[in-house]
Enzyme design. Structure first.
Site, PDB file in Angstrom:
ATOM      1  CG  ASN A   1      28.384  -3.579  60.638  1.00 14.06           C
ATOM      2  OD1 ASN A   1      28.106  -4.568  59.959  1.00 14.06           O
ATOM      3  ND2 ASN A   1      27.803  -2.415  60.441  1.00 14.06           N
TER       4      ASN A   1
ATOM      5  CE  LYS B 191      34.728 -12.937  51.225  1.00 14.32           C
ATOM      6  NZ  LYS B 191      35.156 -12.442  52.549  1.00 14.32           N
ATOM      7  N   PRO B 192      31.517 -14.700  54.908  1.00 11.22           N
ATOM      8  CG  PRO B 192      32.034 -15.697  56.967  1.00 11.22           C
ATOM      9  CD  PRO B 192      31.870 -15.997  55.497  1.00 11.22           C
ATOM     10  CB  ALA B 193      33.659  -9.507  57.269  1.00  9.85           C
TER      11      ALA B 193
ATOM     12  N   GLY C 147      28.128  -3.721  52.788  1.00 10.82           N
ATOM     13  CA  GLY C 147      29.509  -3.275  52.984  1.00 10.82           C
ATOM     14  C   GLY C 147      29.709  -1.915  52.346  1.00 10.82           C
ATOM     15  CB  SER C 148      32.778  -0.059  51.566  1.00  9.04           C
ATOM     16  OG  SER C 148      33.393  -0.781  50.522  1.00  9.04           O
TER      17      SER C 148
ATOM     18  CD  GLU D 226      22.767  -2.102  54.542  1.00  6.22           C
ATOM     19  OE1 GLU D 226      23.453  -1.042  54.525  1.00  6.22           O
ATOM     20  OE2 GLU D 226      22.752  -2.916  55.477  1.00  6.22           O
TER      21      GLU D 226
ATOM     22  CB  CYS E 281      25.923   1.326  57.238  1.00  7.25           C
ATOM     23  SG  CYS E 281      24.865  -0.062  57.230  1.00  7.25           S
TER      24      CYS E 281
ATOM     25  CD  GLU F 237      29.300   4.706  56.707  1.00  3.68           C
ATOM     26  OE1 GLU F 237      29.915   4.182  55.754  1.00  3.68           O
ATOM     27  OE2 GLU F 237      28.263   4.217  57.171  1.00  3.68           O
TER      28      GLU F 237
HETATM   29  C1  SIN Z   1      24.251  -2.108  59.245  1.00  2.41           C
HETATM   30  O1  SIN Z   1      24.930  -1.358  59.905  1.00  2.41           O
HETATM   31  O2  SIN Z   1      24.621  -2.481  58.136  1.00  2.41           O
HETATM   32  C2  SIN Z   1      22.917  -2.631  59.708  1.00  2.41           C
HETATM   33  C3  SIN Z   1      22.363  -1.988  60.880  1.00  2.41           C
HETATM   34  C4  SIN Z   1      20.983  -2.491  61.253  1.00  2.41           C
HETATM   35  O3  SIN Z   1      20.528  -3.522  60.774  1.00  2.41           O
HETATM   36  O4  SIN Z   1      20.355  -1.823  62.051  1.00  2.41           O
END
Ligand code: SIN
Length: 490
Positions: free
Chosen positions: A159, A182-184, A238-239, A260, A294, A392
């Site tokens: 995201n 490793k990126p998504a 991530g999730s 996170e 998130c 979510e």
């Molecule tokens: C996120 O959606 O994981 C981060 C959002 C942010 O850094 O404001």
């Protein structure tokens, strides 16, 4: 110029290991596509455990040299990286928009946001203090020093393809750690471009390594890092289910973890709120990145006395939002990242309607624009039996829940296993004090919808994870404390 032309010079498709671009050892690739059109942008390396191992080998070899550098030397490298990121803001912004779908202004904004973490941690690198502990016995000197945890594995989401990896790599390098990342699979190109700029900024070979893998290969690739005792820390955004998997599977080597994870943010509007400010705050917080954040408000609680007025004001503004591809400068909301995301949004809206919600605006896919578009939506009469109250949604849907008392609102807001962000609007100072203490969240917005900042600690409580990113606290997650006890001094 098209987005492809702007982003073109920064596109890399191989893995970056030990200072070199190398194909995946099995020589496989997977496609990265534009979510606005479904068209292929590039083929990138589809890594396996062997590539993960090679990245760790390089990071472990580079560690003694990097941690021995003076903090000011590490800071200088980070400052050069920061300057290069900003010098490439337009191309990086276009690349983010191309592979992730967010409007171009947001793509460029994300570049500045991500770069701010690099500048912040360049400064913090030179402020890693220890303590001299007051002696408890004669002839002894006791002190605490902070040391880098070692090799860090950074696993990042789609995201915010630039900001999330920047705010993990920057503190790791500042602390003297080396990194494997490793990126998504949806958005690897921005991370690869960022690594190229880090290389140009003088990050030495082996200090920063990045591999990419498809959804099918992700578990095998990451599993190698989870089992490898040389990897001392995992940092993941991530999730929640994936976060729990990482915690479980890395337990064998007891790594330090920063997780996170998912949120289910409440947004409460009290009778005494400035309603115009609350509408502005909600629009900013909810529709950033099309609701794919998130910290996005997921449940909006409005007190009965202002419910009708707030619903009308909000619906008018949401109905006016422009939806379209990033290639159109007028777009305010882009496509969702993939079909799974749109299907989840549609499922939540359908379920809410079956449980008594009413559509105030939106409420359907925008198939004429493409398969990944969903209309910005406001639903009235939401209640706790709906799936969107428990999960979510991660899309542009605002459900409005009506409440009567402050206690009712706080109880409903906290009635979730998650605790990342929470927001509320009120002009009563005593209420502000009470509610900000009562909300179970790592981040609370009070009469404010924009909370993120490199200077502030970002992270959650409960099943939204642990660890903090950004701020002076963000460095601690990459450091361990060593106690030194020197005797025989008298
Ligand atoms: C996120 O959606 O994981 C981060 C959002 C942010 O850094 O404001």
């Amino acid at each position: 110029m098209t987005l492809e032309q702007q982003a073109g010079p920064l596109i890399r498709t191989d893995n970056f290991i030990d200072g070199r671009w190398v194909p995946a050892q099995r020589n496989r690739q997977f496609a990265v596509t534009n979510p606005a059109t479904g068209e292929r942008i590039a083929l990138v390396a589809d890594s396996s455990a062997a590539d993960a191992r090679a990245a760790t080998d390089a990071a472990a070899r580079a560690l003694p040299h990097w941690r021995a550098r003076l903090p000011a030397e590490r800071a200088a490298v980070l400052r050069r990286w920061h300057a290069l990121i900003l010098a490439n803001q337009d191309a990086l912004g276009a690349l983010i928009s191309l592979e992730q779908g967010k409007p171009l202004a947001e793509g460029r904004g994300e570049v500045a946001y991500g770069a701010s973490y690099v500048a912040w941690f360049a400064d913090e690198a030179t402020r890693i203090y220890g303590d001299l502990i007051p002696a408890q016995q004669r002839g002894k000197k006791m002190s605490a020093v902070k040391e880098p945890v070692g090799v860090v594995a950074a696993i990042t989401p789609w995201n915010f393809p630039l900001a999330m990896i920047a705010r993990k790599i920057a503190p790791a390098l500042a602390a003297g750690c080396t990194v494997v990342g490793k990126p998504a699979e949806d958005t690897p190109l921005t991370a690869l471009a960022l690594v190229q700029l880090a290389h140009e900024a003088g990050v030495p070979p082996g200090v920063l390594n990045l591999i990419t893998s498809s959804r099918e290969m992700a578990v095998e690739t990451v599993a190698d890092w989870l089992a490898d005792s040389r990897v001392r820390k995992i940092t993941f955004t991530g999730s929640t289910p994936v976060g729990k998997y990482l915690a479980r599977e890395s337990a064998g080597t007891l790594k330090k973890l920063s997780l996170e994870l998912g949120g289910n943010a409440p947004f409460i509007v009290f009778d005494d709120a400035d309603l115009d400010a609350a509408v502005e705050g909600l629009l900013a917080a909810k529709f950033r990145n099309g609701g794919q954040t998130c910290v996005c408000p997921n449940r909006v609680y409005v007190q009965a006395g202002v419910y009708e007025r707030f619903a009308a004001l909000l619906s008018t503004r949401v109905a006016a939002l422009r939806v379209g591809p990033a290639s159109d400068d007028a777009s305010q909301i882009g496509p969702m990242i993939n079909l799974r995301a749109v299907d989840k949004i549609a499922r939540h809206v359908d379920d809410a309607l079956q449980h008594g919600a009413t559509v105030l605006t939106g409420g359907s896919r925008l198939s004429a624009l493409g398969a990944h578009y969903y209309a910005p939506t406001v639903l009235g009469d939401a209640n706790a039996t709906m799936a969107l109250c428990a999960e979510e949604t991660f899309g542009p849907v605002v459900p409005l829940f009506r409440f009567d008392s402050e206690q009712q609102a706080v109880e409903a807001a906290n009635d979730t296993p998650f605790g990342l962000a929470a927001y509320f609007y009120s002009q009563d100072l005593r209420r502000i004090e009470r509610v900000s203490r009562a909300l179970e969240a790592g981040i609370v917005g009070i009469n404010e919808g924009g909370l993120s900042s490199e200077a502030a600690p970002f992270g959650g409580v409960k099943e939204s994870g642990y660890g903090r990113e950004g701020s002076k606290y963000g460095l601690d997650d990459y450091l361990s404390i060593k106690y030194l006890c020197q005797g025989g001094l008298e």
